[in-house]
Design an enzyme around this catalytic site. Structure first.
Site, PDB file in Angstrom:
ATOM      1  N   TYR A 166       0.803  -1.219   0.000  1.00  0.00           N
ATOM      2  CA  TYR A 166       0.000   0.000   0.000  1.00  0.00           C
ATOM      3  C   TYR A 166       0.839   1.275   0.000  1.00  0.00           C
ATOM      4  O   TYR A 166       0.649   2.151  -0.865  1.00  0.00           O
ATOM      5  CB  TYR A 166      -0.938   0.008   1.209  1.00  0.00           C
ATOM      6  N   LYS A 170       1.297   4.375  -3.083  1.00  0.00           N
ATOM      7  CA  LYS A 170       0.971   5.799  -3.021  1.00  0.00           C
ATOM      8  C   LYS A 170       2.182   6.654  -3.418  1.00  0.00           C
ATOM      9  O   LYS A 170       2.023   7.723  -4.028  1.00  0.00           O
ATOM     10  CB  LYS A 170       0.483   6.168  -1.614  1.00  0.00           C
TER      11      LYS A 170
END
Length: 243
Positions: A166, A170
């Protein structure tokens, strides 16, 4: 071409995405509720319409080329243009994710949604955005994507558990966003990133200390920037996020 401002928010059937749609709708915008699940999408549209928002459902799976193409065609037929695209849909891949033990397939799945999905949707919607007098693109990022925050003092407390799928997704998204900023530098398309903060959503088991409405505020501001506003920035409520 309709004079009503039109936005598309991906992953808008719940959480932060829903509140972004609600906030834009409260400003008089027509808002496309992008979501994969038909029942949840229709429920969100119904709830928004109940409070006066001009919401309409957009069947949308950001990982599927055909779905994204059909979504662009739907918006073209309904509005003829797009004033704001908010790329909000995202997944975590589960927590924690140690780099030494993670299944590479998890990283691939997260990147497919969080990065490639954004590219797929953005490219499909750019022709519609170019028809707007003041087009805006907002990519929902996260403070955990900040290399400064991941490596600085106290980073283990500010970025949460190790999340090798994750968090880097980003960071990857931020880098891709800058590529769009460079390509679109000679246009009126403003492209920015928003950090919602640690919001209580089902994405994190509702552990966050902020409400979805609070998490939506920065994205709404960036989607409605005046002409001449910033582009290529990474923002949160408190200002610029260190990269």
């Amino acid at each position: 071409m309709s004079e009503t401002k039109t936005a598309l928010v991906t992953g808008a059937n719940k959480g932060i995405g829903y509140e972004i749609a609600a906030g834009l709708g409260a400003l008089g915008w027509s808002v496309g509720i992008g979501a994969r699940d038909r029942a949840r999408r229709e429920d969100a549209v119904g709830r928004l319409r109940d409070v006066g928002v001009d919401a309409f459902g957009v069947p949308l799976d950001v990982t599927d080329d055909g779905s994204v193409t059909a979504a662009a065609e739907l918006i073209a037929e309904r509005a003829g243009h797009l004033d704001a695209l908010v790329n909000n849909a995202g997944i975590t891949g589960g927590h924690p994710q140690q780099p030494s033990t993670v299944d590479p397939a998890v990283i691939r799945t997260v990147v497919e949604t969080n990065v490639i999905g954004v590219i797929r949707v953005t490219n499909a919607m750019l022709p519609l955005l170019r028809r707007s007098a003041s087009p805006r693109i907002v990519n929902m990022s996260s403070g955990v994507g900040s290399l400064t925050r991941q490596s600085g003092p106290g980073s283990e407390t500010t970025t949460g558990p190790v999340a090798v799928a994750y968090a880097p997704s980003k960071t990857f998204l931020n880098a891709v966003t800058l590529q769009y900023v460079q390509e679109l530098a000679d246009t009126n398309v403003l492209v920015n990133m928003a950090c919602p903060g640690f919001v209580a959503t089902d994405l994190n088991g509702f552990r966050g200390g902020r409400t979805p409405q609070q998490g939506a505020a920065t994205a709404i501001r960036l989607a409605t920037l005046p002409d001449g506003g910033p582009t290529g920035g990474f923002f949160e409520d408190a200002g610029v996020v260190p990269w």
